[in-house]
Design a protein around this motif. Sequence first.
Motif, short mmCIF file in Angstrom:
data_model
loop_
_atom_site.label_atom_id
_atom_site.label_comp_id
_atom_site.label_asym_id
_atom_site.label_seq_id
_atom_site.Cartn_x
_atom_site.Cartn_y
_atom_site.Cartn_z
N PRO A 1 0.83 -1.22 -0.09
CA PRO A 1 0.30 -0.12 0.05
C PRO A 1 0.77 1.05 0.07
O PRO A 1 0.38 2.23 -0.85
CB PRO A 1 -0.94 -0.17 1.20
N PRO A 2 1.68 1.34 0.61
CA PRO A 2 2.58 2.86 0.86
C PRO A 2 3.32 3.06 -0.48
O PRO A 2 3.40 3.88 -1.14
CB PRO A 2 3.61 2.65 2.22
N LEU A 3 3.79 1.77 -1.09
CA LEU A 3 4.53 1.89 -2.35
C LEU A 3 3.56 2.20 -3.34
O LEU A 3 3.99 3.29 -4.47
CB LEU A 3 5.26 0.64 -2.63
N ALA A 4 2.38 1.67 -3.49
CA ALA A 4 1.33 2.26 -4.26
C ALA A 4 1.02 3.54 -4.29
O ALA A 4 0.65 4.36 -5.20
CB ALA A 4 0.24 1.14 -4.14
N ALA A 5 1.09 3.95 -3.11
CA ALA A 5 0.32 5.29 -2.79
C ALA A 5 1.52 6.46 -3.22
O ALA A 5 0.99 7.39 -3.76
CB ALA A 5 0.19 5.60 -1.41
N THR A 6 2.51 6.08 -3.11
CA THR A 6 3.87 6.73 -3.52
C THR A 6 3.78 6.86 -5.08
O THR A 6 3.96 8.02 -5.70
CB THR A 6 5.20 6.40 -3.11
N LEU A 7 3.56 5.75 -5.87
CA LEU A 7 3.65 5.44 -7.05
C LEU A 7 2.57 6.31 -7.69
O LEU A 7 2.50 7.02 -8.87
CB LEU A 7 3.83 4.23 -7.57
N TYR A 8 1.52 6.29 -7.14
CA TYR A 8 0.19 6.88 -7.69
C TYR A 8 0.31 8.25 -7.53
O TYR A 8 -0.66 8.92 -8.57
CB TYR A 8 -0.91 6.45 -6.62
N GLN A 9 1.02 8.85 -6.95
CA GLN A 9 1.08 10.41 -7.10
C GLN A 9 2.01 10.69 -8.22
O GLN A 9 2.06 12.04 -8.88
CB GLN A 9 2.00 10.96 -5.82
N VAL A 10 2.86 9.86 -8.93
CA VAL A 10 3.47 9.95 -10.02
C VAL A 10 2.91 9.94 -11.10
O VAL A 10 2.80 10.69 -12.34
CB VAL A 10 4.86 9.12 -10.18
N ASN A 11 2.04 8.78 -11.35
CA ASN A 11 0.91 8.27 -12.40
C ASN A 11 0.11 7.28 -11.85
O ASN A 11 0.51 6.44 -11.11
CB ASN A 11 1.90 7.59 -13.38
N ILE A 12 -1.29 7.50 -12.19
CA ILE A 12 -2.32 6.77 -11.38
C ILE A 12 -2.26 5.52 -11.72
O ILE A 12 -2.76 4.48 -11.12
CB ILE A 12 -3.63 7.41 -11.24
N ALA A 13 -1.93 5.08 -12.98
CA ALA A 13 -1.50 3.57 -13.37
C ALA A 13 -0.28 3.24 -12.98
O ALA A 13 0.03 1.74 -13.35
CB ALA A 13 -1.88 3.67 -14.88
N LEU A 14 0.76 3.82 -12.48
CA LEU A 14 1.93 3.04 -12.26
C LEU A 14 2.21 2.01 -11.31
O LEU A 14 3.03 0.87 -11.51
CB LEU A 14 2.87 4.38 -11.92
N PRO A 15 1.31 2.00 -10.14
CA PRO A 15 1.26 0.91 -9.37
C PRO A 15 0.98 -0.52 -10.17
O PRO A 15 1.55 -1.49 -9.76
CB PRO A 15 0.13 1.24 -8.36
N PHE A 16 0.16 -0.40 -11.15
CA PHE A 16 -0.17 -1.67 -11.92
C PHE A 16 1.08 -2.22 -12.74
O PHE A 16 1.39 -3.42 -12.63
CB PHE A 16 -1.11 -1.51 -13.04
N ALA A 17 2.10 -1.17 -12.99
CA ALA A 17 3.03 -1.40 -13.89
C ALA A 17 4.46 -2.23 -12.91
O ALA A 17 4.77 -3.00 -13.16
CB ALA A 17 3.81 -0.20 -14.73
N ALA A 18 4.10 -1.52 -11.81
CA ALA A 18 5.26 -2.08 -10.59
C ALA A 18 4.89 -3.36 -10.25
O ALA A 18 5.85 -4.05 -10.05
CB ALA A 18 5.32 -0.93 -9.53
N ALA A 19 3.53 -3.37 -10.13
CA ALA A 19 3.25 -5.03 -9.68
C ALA A 19 3.67 -5.96 -10.75
O ALA A 19 3.95 -7.12 -10.59
CB ALA A 19 1.59 -5.08 -9.47
#
Length: 389
Positions: A347-365
């Motif tokens: 969750p904290p990693l996703a929240a951080t990436l979400y601030q950069v690009n809202i779809a970025l957490p999916f790419a990171a996963a």
Amino acid sequence: MLATSVGQSVMLATLPSMGRQANLSEFHIATIMSSSALIFAIGTNVWSRVARRVGFKRTLLIGLAGYSAGTFAFASAWMAGFSGIISGTSLFLALLISRSLQSTIMSATPPSAVGYAVAISAPALRVSAISKVTSASNVGQIIGPAYAGLLVGFGLLAPLYSIVVLTLLAFALVLYKLPVLPPQNSTEQKVPTVALEDKPPRVPYVFVASCVCVFAAMAMMQQTMGFFFIDFYGKSPVEAARLVGFAMMMSAVTSLTVQFTIVQRARLSKEIMMSLALPLLSLGYLILYFQQSFAVSYIGMAVMGLGMGMAYPSLAAAATTYCSPSQQSSITGLITATTAMGYIVGPPLAATLYQVNIALPFAAASILMTLISCVVLLTLYKIRRSAAH
């Protein structure tokens, strides 16, 4: 496991929407999820040892009672926030404390349920036994989102309060119907285990770490999905909760289908299932990254469900099979804690990436699952090469 899984899937489907409704940020929600997961991870390891001493049934009852009380406290904190009694930092702290206290006791449930399944199964049937436990969780993940979508029309908190009743019913069912097993420390030598004098002692921890990464990726997706539907598709918090619930239900349906048709019937070995599951998870998250419509989103969730249906049972079975008898207790505890461990980081990693690009957490996963696929395949290759010698 069914009752608690329904409760968890209800919470995950509605938490981002409740956060937006109460004017809490993505980081507030991520902190609530990750901090409670940290406590849950520690708790499952402790309760795993307690369960082996005092008995699985008694420990399971403690977990269910704590889950019921904790869910009531957590929902009541949200109610106070929606009513304007508390807000801002006070609301955040109330939610954080109530959720953390809930995690302390409810963490007794997974290790006691999984430990019970392992204790009554032979090593050759362990994949099927663990799969049956996780199937209960998957059924809960199917019922929970649909259940939340049905009741959310009566208010965002209606699903949470109803879960209290459901877990109390599960408590009564366990109390009166589940047979009592002797404490594990008195029968430990009678439980068949696979001795691995010729296996690398660190091999089980590779599969444990892989499980953690699988759930970290899932946590990133679940942390992001609700906010993504609100921000990308312009949906209201209530509409987003319903749509996330349906997406999670799609994933759970495919996961359960795989478990009933492939895993429990043992058509594939755990090694083959791992080799298929992890790339499927990577593909599912990649589809979510490129989504431009709800239909594509649901396809991505369905593919992800295919992977999850095989990933956890096969990884858990591998970890408990490739360990020595002296490692059995600690490995079982770690396996049951992998969900929580993943939710500490995700969750904290996703929240951080979400601030950069809202779809970025999916790419990171997706990238994370690709890397873990390579690690697991390399580990399986080393195991086969060692066995050949």
